[in-house]
Design a protein around this motif. Structure first.
Motif, PDB file in Angstrom:
ATOM      1  N   ASN A 146      -1.178  -1.733  -9.702  1.00  0.00           N
ATOM      2  CA  ASN A 146      -1.269  -3.022 -10.863  1.00  0.00           C
ATOM      3  C   ASN A 146      -0.384  -3.298 -11.680  1.00  0.00           C
ATOM      4  OD1 ASN A 146      -0.066  -0.432 -12.650  1.00  0.00           O
ATOM      5  ND2 ASN A 146      -1.050   0.431 -12.360  1.00  0.00           N
ATOM      6  N   GLN A 147      -1.082  -3.842 -12.839  1.00  0.00           N
ATOM      7  CA  GLN A 147      -0.330  -5.612 -13.752  1.00  0.00           C
ATOM      8  C   GLN A 147       1.269  -3.881 -14.190  1.00  0.00           C
ATOM      9  OE1 GLN A 147      -0.513  -7.886 -14.873  1.00  0.00           O
ATOM     10  NE2 GLN A 147      -2.581  -8.935 -13.170  1.00  0.00           N
ATOM     11  N   LYS A 148       1.234  -2.898 -14.336  1.00  0.00           N
ATOM     12  CA  LYS A 148       1.635  -2.056 -15.539  1.00  0.00           C
ATOM     13  C   LYS A 148       2.569  -2.131 -14.940  1.00  0.00           C
ATOM     14  CE  LYS A 148       0.220   0.970 -18.987  1.00  0.00           C
ATOM     15  NZ  LYS A 148       0.014   1.824 -18.991  1.00  0.00           N
TER      16      LYS A 148
ATOM     17  N   HIS B 287       0.410  -1.280  -0.119  1.00  0.00           N
ATOM     18  CA  HIS B 287       0.539   0.225   0.189  1.00  0.00           C
ATOM     19  C   HIS B 287       1.147   1.094   0.020  1.00  0.00           C
ATOM     20  CE1 HIS B 287      -3.735  -1.803   0.060  1.00  0.00           C
ATOM     21  NE2 HIS B 287      -3.554  -2.365   0.927  1.00  0.00           N
ATOM     22  N   LYS B 288       1.965   1.015   1.080  1.00  0.00           N
ATOM     23  CA  LYS B 288       3.355   2.307   0.720  1.00  0.00           C
ATOM     24  C   LYS B 288       3.639   2.430  -0.236  1.00  0.00           C
ATOM     25  CE  LYS B 288       2.274   2.257   5.574  1.00  0.00           C
ATOM     26  NZ  LYS B 288       4.133   1.664   7.055  1.00  0.00           N
ATOM     27  N   PHE B 289       4.465   1.234  -0.392  1.00  0.00           N
ATOM     28  CA  PHE B 289       4.511   1.255  -2.117  1.00  0.00           C
ATOM     29  C   PHE B 289       3.904   1.919  -3.323  1.00  0.00           C
ATOM     30  CE2 PHE B 289       7.327  -0.507  -5.629  1.00  0.00           C
ATOM     31  CZ  PHE B 289       8.293  -0.182  -5.736  1.00  0.00           C
ATOM     32  N   LYS B 290       3.364   1.123  -3.268  1.00  0.00           N
ATOM     33  CA  LYS B 290       2.328   1.855  -4.405  1.00  0.00           C
ATOM     34  C   LYS B 290       2.634   3.517  -4.823  1.00  0.00           C
ATOM     35  CE  LYS B 290      -2.593   1.815  -6.644  1.00  0.00           C
ATOM     36  NZ  LYS B 290      -4.242   1.620  -5.864  1.00  0.00           N
ATOM     37  N   LYS B 291       2.322   4.250  -4.222  1.00  0.00           N
ATOM     38  CA  LYS B 291       2.430   5.370  -4.601  1.00  0.00           C
ATOM     39  C   LYS B 291       3.400   6.054  -5.011  1.00  0.00           C
ATOM     40  CE  LYS B 291      -0.135   6.240  -0.130  1.00  0.00           C
ATOM     41  NZ  LYS B 291       0.285   6.259   0.903  1.00  0.00           N
ATOM     42  N   GLU B 292       5.040   5.003  -5.176  1.00  0.00           N
ATOM     43  CA  GLU B 292       6.313   5.441  -5.782  1.00  0.00           C
ATOM     44  C   GLU B 292       6.066   5.182  -7.084  1.00  0.00           C
ATOM     45  OE1 GLU B 292       9.302   4.076  -3.418  1.00  0.00           O
ATOM     46  OE2 GLU B 292       8.578   3.830  -1.809  1.00  0.00           O
ATOM     47  N   ASN B 293       5.420   4.555  -7.161  1.00  0.00           N
ATOM     48  CA  ASN B 293       5.232   4.279  -9.122  1.00  0.00           C
ATOM     49  C   ASN B 293       6.496   3.622  -9.674  1.00  0.00           C
ATOM     50  OD1 ASN B 293       3.243   4.047 -10.645  1.00  0.00           O
ATOM     51  ND2 ASN B 293       3.181   6.051 -11.789  1.00  0.00           N
ATOM     52  N   LYS B 294       7.668   2.891  -8.975  1.00  0.00           N
ATOM     53  CA  LYS B 294       8.063   2.117  -9.038  1.00  0.00           C
ATOM     54  C   LYS B 294       7.563   0.574  -9.638  1.00  0.00           C
ATOM     55  CE  LYS B 294      11.263   3.419  -6.237  1.00  0.00           C
ATOM     56  NZ  LYS B 294      12.269   4.201  -5.577  1.00  0.00           N
ATOM     57  N   PRO B 295       8.779   0.257 -11.004  1.00  0.00           N
ATOM     58  CA  PRO B 295       8.092  -1.474 -10.795  1.00  0.00           C
ATOM     59  C   PRO B 295       8.779  -1.901  -9.311  1.00  0.00           C
ATOM     60  CG  PRO B 295      10.530  -0.563 -11.698  1.00  0.00           C
ATOM     61  CD  PRO B 295       9.841   0.855 -11.620  1.00  0.00           C
ATOM     62  N   CYS B 296       7.987  -3.122  -9.549  1.00  0.00           N
ATOM     63  CA  CYS B 296       7.718  -4.361  -7.904  1.00  0.00           C
ATOM     64  C   CYS B 296       7.891  -5.172  -8.742  1.00  0.00           C
ATOM     65  CB  CYS B 296       7.647  -3.865  -6.804  1.00  0.00           C
ATOM     66  SG  CYS B 296       6.064  -3.454  -6.760  1.00  0.00           S
ATOM     67  N   ILE B 297       7.505  -5.955  -7.776  1.00  0.00           N
ATOM     68  CA  ILE B 297       7.270  -8.065  -7.553  1.00  0.00           C
ATOM     69  C   ILE B 297       5.981  -7.784  -6.280  1.00  0.00           C
ATOM     70  CG2 ILE B 297       7.396 -10.233  -7.779  1.00  0.00           C
ATOM     71  CD1 ILE B 297      10.418  -9.976  -8.671  1.00  0.00           C
ATOM     72  N   GLU B 298       5.175  -7.965  -6.641  1.00  0.00           N
ATOM     73  CA  GLU B 298       4.398  -8.155  -5.462  1.00  0.00           C
ATOM     74  C   GLU B 298       3.504  -9.401  -5.268  1.00  0.00           C
ATOM     75  OE1 GLU B 298       0.155  -6.084  -5.458  1.00  0.00           O
ATOM     76  OE2 GLU B 298      -0.753  -6.771  -3.921  1.00  0.00           O
ATOM     77  N   LEU B 299       3.523  -9.693  -3.858  1.00  0.00           N
ATOM     78  CA  LEU B 299       3.481 -11.148  -3.665  1.00  0.00           C
ATOM     79  C   LEU B 299       1.769 -11.098  -3.262  1.00  0.00           C
ATOM     80  CD1 LEU B 299       6.516 -11.408  -1.768  1.00  0.00           C
ATOM     81  CD2 LEU B 299       5.402 -13.057  -3.402  1.00  0.00           C
TER      82      LEU B 299
END
Ligand code: PMP
Length: 356
Positions: free
Chosen positions: A147-149, A118-130
């Motif tokens: 999101n998927q992007k 939730h906190k990371f979403k705002k940074e808008n950087k690529p990631c792997i989400e579990l």
């Protein structure tokens, strides 16, 4: 919790392996995952088709030493070897406490733990989400937060079985889905998990990871697990052979329902604790309409108590603090899966706190 059921099955699940058999590293050279025993692969497909919880058609199955190994294999497989910095790995808090530990254990240059999605979403950087659904520790049903992007999604569906939660009418169809024998049948010590993977390259890289770390996965374990999954499916589809016992998921569902009733009963009269509430859903597998009855209770100490773990320890109840799961120490995680005697003793102790 599951021990009693499997004991009742007697010799139905016994596997005998002569010393000369299954010596080779290889199980099926034609398969991309060449150390997957065909019997285990077939038992997995049969079980998913029976329950309807995940799509298996046009998927690669990768077997691992527990889904713990598959989690590591998948991190390796989806991160890019030439990136200038490690990719961030996130999960919505509260998350399974092993994720951050495993991710950062070897200080990989490929990936690093970045905490709450939730906190990371705002940074808008690529990631792997579990995405863990139902979630460990709080039992909630979840969807991805980023999101998927932005994110590569890994769905950990360890608890997506009909004893814990209702199965949706459309089978889960995500790109990467992880399952484990531990939470399906209780056989945690068999150390087997499987991944259902859409993309061939990812499945291949996961296989490479397992080859480099352990040159495959124990055949004895796979044969034992195959047998257990077959008997599980037979208990539903071949009821004539199981006159004395219930089908596995009926038995386990009833036991979980009973335990959650006991637990909610013990918590209800008190103003000291609370438990999450779950929405009701109709299970496409069993036809029951019910609220999730998770493998863990995410118990909150209401009122003044800030450290719920030590409060309960003082009452001889051992739990795991919410702080390990990226949340507050007002919460603790308690297993709902121990043997009957232990669970009953826990309920008695919890109820005793209420009445004092
Ligand atoms: N994922 C989740 C969400 C879990 O709760 C667990 C076990 N606690 C695992 C993975 C690991 O399972 P395994 O025994 O297959 O390694």
């Amino acid at each position: 919790m599951y021990e009693r059921y499997w004991r009742q099955m007697g010799d139905k699940t016994t596997v005998v392996i002569p010393g000369w058999k299954f010596i080779s590293y290889f199980s099926d050279k034609r398969n991309l995952c060449w150390f997957l025993e065909p019997e285990f692969g077939n038992a997995i497909i049969r079980l998913h088709k029976l329950v309807g919880n995940a799509v298996t058609d046009d998927r690669y199955i990768v077997v691992g030493t527990g889904s713990t190994q598959l989690f590591q294999a998948v991190l390796y497989a989806v991160s890019s070897p030439n990136a200038s910095e490690p990719i961030n790995v996130v999960s919505a808090a509260p998350f399974y406490s092993s994720y951050p530990l495993i991710t950062d254990f070897l200080k990989s240059g490929l990936y690093k733990w970045a905490g709450d999605a939730h906190k990371f979403k705002k940074e808008n950087k690529p990631c792997i989400e579990l995405v863990t659904s139902p979630n460990n520790p709080d039992g909630s049903s979840r969807q991805s937060v980023v999101n998927q992007k932005q994110g590569i999604l890994i769905h950990d569906l360890a608890y997506y079985w009909p004893q814990y939660t209702s199965i949706s009418s459309s089978p889960a169809d995500h790109d990467i889905m992880l399952f484990t024998v531990s939470k399906t049948t209780g056989h945690a010590g068999t150390r087997l998990g499987w991944a259902l993977v859409k993309d061939q390259e990812i499945a291949k890289k996961m296989t490479d990871f397992i080859v480099l770390s352990t040159i495959g996965v124990s055949k004895e374990s796979q044969l034992r697990a195959a047998k257990i999954l077959q008997v599980l499916s037979d208990s539903h589809q071949n009821k004539g052979h199981f006159k004395e016992s219930q089908p596995f998921f009926d038995h386990s569902y009833n036991l979980m329902a009973k335990r959650w009733k006991q637990l909610r009963g013990a918590v209800k009269t008190s103003k000291l604790f609370s438990l999450p509430e779950f929405p009701h859903g109709r299970c496409a597998f069993s036809g029951h309409t019910f609220a999730s009855q998770p493998a863990f209770a995410w118990l909150k100490c209401e009122g003044e108590t800030e450290d719920c773990e030590s409060f309960l320890r003082d009452h001889n109840i051992l739990t795991r603090s919410g702080k390990h799961f990226g949340d507050s120490a007002k919460y603790v995680r308690i297993s709902v899966l121990p043997r009957d005697e232990l669970f009953d003793q826990f309920i008695d102790r919890l109820a005793a706190i209420n009445s004092t």
